[in-house]
Design an enzyme around this catalytic site. Structure first.
Site, mmCIF file in Angstrom:
data_model
loop_
_atom_site.group_PDB
_atom_site.id
_atom_site.type_symbol
_atom_site.label_atom_id
_atom_site.label_comp_id
_atom_site.label_asym_id
_atom_site.label_seq_id
_atom_site.Cartn_x
_atom_site.Cartn_y
_atom_site.Cartn_z
ATOM 1 N N THR A 40 0.853 -1.186 0.000
ATOM 2 C CA THR A 40 0.000 0.000 0.000
ATOM 3 C C THR A 40 0.892 1.240 0.000
ATOM 4 O O THR A 40 1.934 1.278 0.646
ATOM 5 C CB THR A 40 -0.932 0.031 1.227
ATOM 6 O OG1 THR A 40 -0.155 0.134 2.430
ATOM 7 C CG2 THR A 40 -1.784 -1.233 1.286
ATOM 8 N N GLY A 41 0.467 2.254 -0.749
ATOM 9 C CA GLY A 41 1.261 3.471 -0.831
ATOM 10 C C GLY A 41 2.618 3.270 -1.472
ATOM 11 O O GLY A 41 3.585 3.932 -1.116
ATOM 12 N N ASN A 43 3.733 4.148 -4.240
ATOM 13 C CA ASN A 43 4.058 5.086 -5.312
ATOM 14 C C ASN A 43 5.084 6.136 -4.905
ATOM 15 O O ASN A 43 5.491 6.965 -5.717
ATOM 16 C CB ASN A 43 2.785 5.791 -5.810
ATOM 17 C CG ASN A 43 2.125 6.607 -4.716
ATOM 18 O OD1 ASN A 43 2.120 6.195 -3.555
ATOM 19 N ND2 ASN A 43 1.567 7.736 -5.062
ATOM 20 N N SER A 44 5.527 6.120 -3.643
ATOM 21 C CA SER A 44 6.516 7.112 -3.209
ATOM 22 C C SER A 44 7.227 6.629 -1.952
ATOM 23 O O SER A 44 6.813 5.650 -1.318
ATOM 24 C CB SER A 44 5.836 8.467 -2.931
ATOM 25 O OG SER A 44 4.927 8.351 -1.847
ATOM 26 N N GLY A 45 8.308 7.325 -1.599
ATOM 27 C CA GLY A 45 8.986 7.103 -0.339
ATOM 28 C C GLY A 45 9.486 5.689 -0.118
ATOM 29 O O GLY A 45 9.963 5.014 -1.041
ATOM 30 N N TYR A 192 -1.078 10.918 15.712
ATOM 31 C CA TYR A 192 -0.172 10.081 14.918
ATOM 32 C C TYR A 192 0.481 9.013 15.794
ATOM 33 O O TYR A 192 0.536 7.835 15.410
ATOM 34 C CB TYR A 192 0.892 10.964 14.266
ATOM 35 C CG TYR A 192 1.924 10.204 13.480
ATOM 36 C CD1 TYR A 192 1.639 9.703 12.215
ATOM 37 C CD2 TYR A 192 3.194 9.977 14.002
ATOM 38 C CE1 TYR A 192 2.582 9.006 11.485
ATOM 39 C CE2 TYR A 192 4.148 9.282 13.283
ATOM 40 C CZ TYR A 192 3.842 8.798 12.028
ATOM 41 O OH TYR A 192 4.780 8.090 11.324
#
Length: 308
Positions: A40-41, A43-45, A192
């Protein structure tokens, strides 16, 4: 002489910062041919660097993201860097429970294997709400991945031995959960921290309920990385954080190493439910190892996202 001392002090400071930023790299050369990885996620980092590393090892890599344009651009980059054409994108919005359910139905229909699930996506300290009226941090960082993992658990069991890796953060230690207000959304940083503590409890309880079923679970702190999490904030804040991240944070490639380690290493199987940092199992604060709290959070999360 003063100038010489100044230069020497600056050099020593620079070397000190470089030493603090050093990270272990995953040295395991294990291949993942024939394995399917969902990130998941991705697309970056850290997620994108993990995708590149696992695609290089021969895995079929699926990145699940909300923004189709950014995801397709990331897929092209991952393919180019890994020299693998077995990388694709599927759309999901972790801030929307309906989107997660539709995504899982589509995934189970199309994909016959799921060997490694990496719950990487997350939002930073923001005061916002999901489409289902959960606080954004708790809703995306914990509840979204909780629902996703539960819906994909049958495929993980069918593909055993399989793994679930959930990214957390060492900032978990600054807060405890309040079961009277799990949807806490008052101070961004505390919100967070609670979501990252929830990731740790989730991993521990997942490991307990899947024990003996071929599925293992790991919580990973990737370190403080130079990612694009500041995109949610003002220009001046982003500028300040770029300077701080350059000086003290590690590159995303280094941050991905512990994730890769938990994805490929045979040694980690003895630590299912464990917390990993810098490519090794790491101890937690005593309250973060409370199995009763982990079970209570799991049951509360089931009610919140309506998982039977």
């Amino acid at each position: 002489m003063y100038l010489l001392y100044t230069i020497l002090a600056a050099l020593l400071s620079f070397l000190g910062i470089k030493w603090m930023k050093r990270r272990r790299y995953c040295m395991d050369v294990k291949r993942l041919d024939g394995k399917t990885v969902l990130i998941t996620g991705g697309n970056s980092g850290v997620g994108k660097e993990t995708a590149v590393a696992l695609a290089l090892r021969g895995a079929r890599v699926i990145i699940a993201c909300r923004d189709e344009d950014r995801a397709r651009k990331a897929v092209r980059e991952i393919k180019n860097r890994s020299h693998s054409m077995n990388v694709l994108f599927m759309e999901v919005d972790l801030a929307n429970m309906r989107s997660i359910r539709e995504f899982c139905k589509s995934f189970l229909r199309k994909e016959k294997r799921l060997d490694i699930l990496i719950n990487n996506a997350g939002v930073p300290s923001v005061l916002d709400w999901t489409d289902d009226n959960f606080s954004m941090c708790f809703g995306v960082n914990h509840l979204g991945h909780f629902l996703l993992t539960n819906l994909l658990l049958p495929r993980l069991k069918e593909s055993a031995p399989s793994r679930v890796i959930t990214l957390t953060c060492s900032s978990y230690k600054y807060q405890k959960l309040d079961f009277q207000d799990l949807n806490y959304n008052l101070f961004p940083f505390f919100t967070y921290c609670r979501s990252k503590l929830a990731n740790i409890y989730f991993t521990q309880e997942l490991a307990r309920i899947t024990e003996g079923k071929g599925v293992t679970a790991y919580a990973v702190h990737p370190g403080y990385v130079q990612s694009n999490w500041t995109c949610h904030y003002s220009f001046l804040y982003r500028l300040l954080m770029k300077v701080i991240m350059f000086m003290f944070f590690v590159p995303c490639e280094a941050g991905a190493q512990t994730v890769v380690h938990c994805a490929v290493s045979d040694e980690v199987s003895a630590h299912s439910g464990g917390y990993f940092s810098d490519c090794k199992a790491t101890s937690l604060k005593p309250y973060a190892k409370d199995s009763g709290v982990a079970r209570k959070l799991w049951e509360a999360s089931e009610r919140l996202v309506k998982v039977p």
